[in-house]
Design an enzyme around this catalytic site. Structure first.
Site, PDB file in Angstrom:
ATOM      1  N   LYS A 204       0.407   7.791  12.962  1.00 26.52           N
ATOM      2  CA  LYS A 204      -1.229   7.039  13.599  1.00 26.52           C
ATOM      3  C   LYS A 204      -1.836   8.463  14.000  1.00 26.52           C
ATOM      4  CE  LYS A 204      -1.022   2.638  12.735  1.00 26.52           C
ATOM      5  NZ  LYS A 204      -1.825   1.987  11.651  1.00 26.52           N
TER       6      LYS A 204
ATOM      7  N   ILE B 233      -3.012  -5.146  21.726  1.00 23.02           N
ATOM      8  CA  ILE B 233      -3.675  -6.321  21.302  1.00 23.02           C
ATOM      9  C   ILE B 233      -2.688  -7.414  20.822  1.00 23.02           C
ATOM     10  CG2 ILE B 233      -5.178  -6.942  19.469  1.00 23.02           C
ATOM     11  CD1 ILE B 233      -6.303  -4.574  21.042  1.00 23.02           C
TER      12      ILE B 233
ATOM     13  N   TYR C 177       5.964   5.996  14.382  1.00 20.89           N
ATOM     14  CA  TYR C 177       4.595   5.314  14.512  1.00 20.89           C
ATOM     15  C   TYR C 177       3.592   6.076  14.929  1.00 20.89           C
ATOM     16  CZ  TYR C 177       1.542   1.460  15.385  1.00 20.89           C
ATOM     17  OH  TYR C 177       0.214   0.381  15.367  1.00 20.89           O
TER      18      TYR C 177
ATOM     19  N   VAL D 106       0.756  -1.397   0.135  1.00 21.65           N
ATOM     20  CA  VAL D 106      -0.159   0.083  -0.129  1.00 21.65           C
ATOM     21  C   VAL D 106       0.761   1.365   0.069  1.00 21.65           C
ATOM     22  CG1 VAL D 106      -2.062  -1.304   1.008  1.00 21.65           C
ATOM     23  CG2 VAL D 106      -0.230  -0.014   2.372  1.00 21.65           C
TER      24      VAL D 106
ATOM     25  N   ASN E 117      -6.014  -1.013   7.210  1.00 19.73           N
ATOM     26  CA  ASN E 117      -5.492  -1.670   8.569  1.00 19.73           C
ATOM     27  C   ASN E 117      -4.121  -1.940   8.308  1.00 19.73           C
ATOM     28  OD1 ASN E 117      -5.481  -3.790  10.716  1.00 19.73           O
ATOM     29  ND2 ASN E 117      -4.889  -4.765   9.196  1.00 19.73           N
TER      30      ASN E 117
ATOM     31  N   SER F 296      -4.092   4.006  16.281  1.00 22.25           N
ATOM     32  CA  SER F 296      -3.481   3.562  17.720  1.00 22.25           C
ATOM     33  C   SER F 296      -3.628   4.267  18.728  1.00 22.25           C
ATOM     34  CB  SER F 296      -1.949   3.151  17.237  1.00 22.25           C
ATOM     35  OG  SER F 296      -1.441   2.831  18.555  1.00 22.25           O
TER      36      SER F 296
END
Length: 244
Positions: free
Chosen positions: A155, A184, A151, A60, A86, A138
């Site tokens: 996000k 998670i 990150y 992507v 996702n 996130s």
């Protein structure tokens, strides 16, 4: 029958989303970058349950591959009714130790990839005056995470993009929402030690870590008609850790 495209669908949260949407009666397509065997196994698992789904190879972070992904998928399954962005990669370490390539890879997948997929899906949704886009951010996009600066930045950008697109596309009947998962149980967090996991669980008001299926349940809800008056929202599926 409605059709969904889930990026990064061969494992973790994406895989759980594939199964949830398929079990709810959707036509499901997903993309993967390297996990061909996992993607094929997922196709077989769906088939064994009397369900169907197709995986497509695409990075992507490459707009050309995103275009090819959508074109191929639309030829087989028709237009996308619900897009679930996702796909993601993480980098853990000091910002001062990151290379240009490290930074660009995180931004390329986690933020640019969302932009490329949304840009490709939007025209068809506007023509049909309907559709749902769901981004996966996130908790670090909300709070920032030490040693996860890139990150967190990517996000947080996803959250800003989601809110802006919700305003931009609302008049066309297209909804745009975001899920911000907490910690998670996924392969992305596989580097955490058992001690680290326990610390994070202890910091979570619900006193445990989340499962991919719990995120997938929220994703399915936000993509369906039950959520027809919900847009521009960031749903934290995090056991309460972002408010603790």
């Amino acid at each position: 029958m409605k059709t969904t495209l889930i990026t990064g669908g061969s494992r973790g949260i994406g895989r759980a989303c594939v199964l949830a949407f398929a079990q709810a009666g959707w036509q499901v397509a997903w993309c993967y970058r390297k996990e061909k065997e996992q993607s094929l196994a997922l196709e077989q698992e769906l088939k064994s349950r009397g369900l169907s789904g197709l995986g497509f190879k695409a990075d992507v972070a490459d707009s050309g591959q995103v275009e090819a992904l959508f074109s191929h998928m639309e030829q087989v399954l028709g237009p996308v009714d619900a897009l679930v962005c996702n796909a993601g990669v993480a980098y853990q370490g000091l910002l001062s130790d990151m290379t240009d390539e490290d930074w660009r890879r995180v931004m390329g997948v986690d933020l640019d990839g969302v932009f490329y997929c949304c840009r490709r899906a939007i025209p068809s949704m506007i023509r049909r005056q309907k559709g749902s886009i769901l981004t996966i951010s996130s908790m670090w996009g909300l709070t920032g995470g030490s040693c996860e600066a890139a990150y967190s930045a990517a996000k947080a950008g996803v959250i800003g993009l989601t809110k802006a697109l919700a305003k931009e596309l609302g008049p066309s009947g297209v909804r745009v929402n975001c899920i911000a998962p907490g910690v998670i149980h996924t392969q992305m967090n596989g580097n955490l030690t058992q001690e680290d996991r326990q610390i994070l669980a202890d910091e979570t008001p619900l006193c445990r870590l989340g499962t991919p299926e719990e995120v997938a349940g929220a994703a399915l809800f936000l993509s369906q008609e039950d959520a027809s008056f919900i847009t521009g929202q960031v749903l934290a599926v995090d056991g309460g850790i972002a408010i603790s």
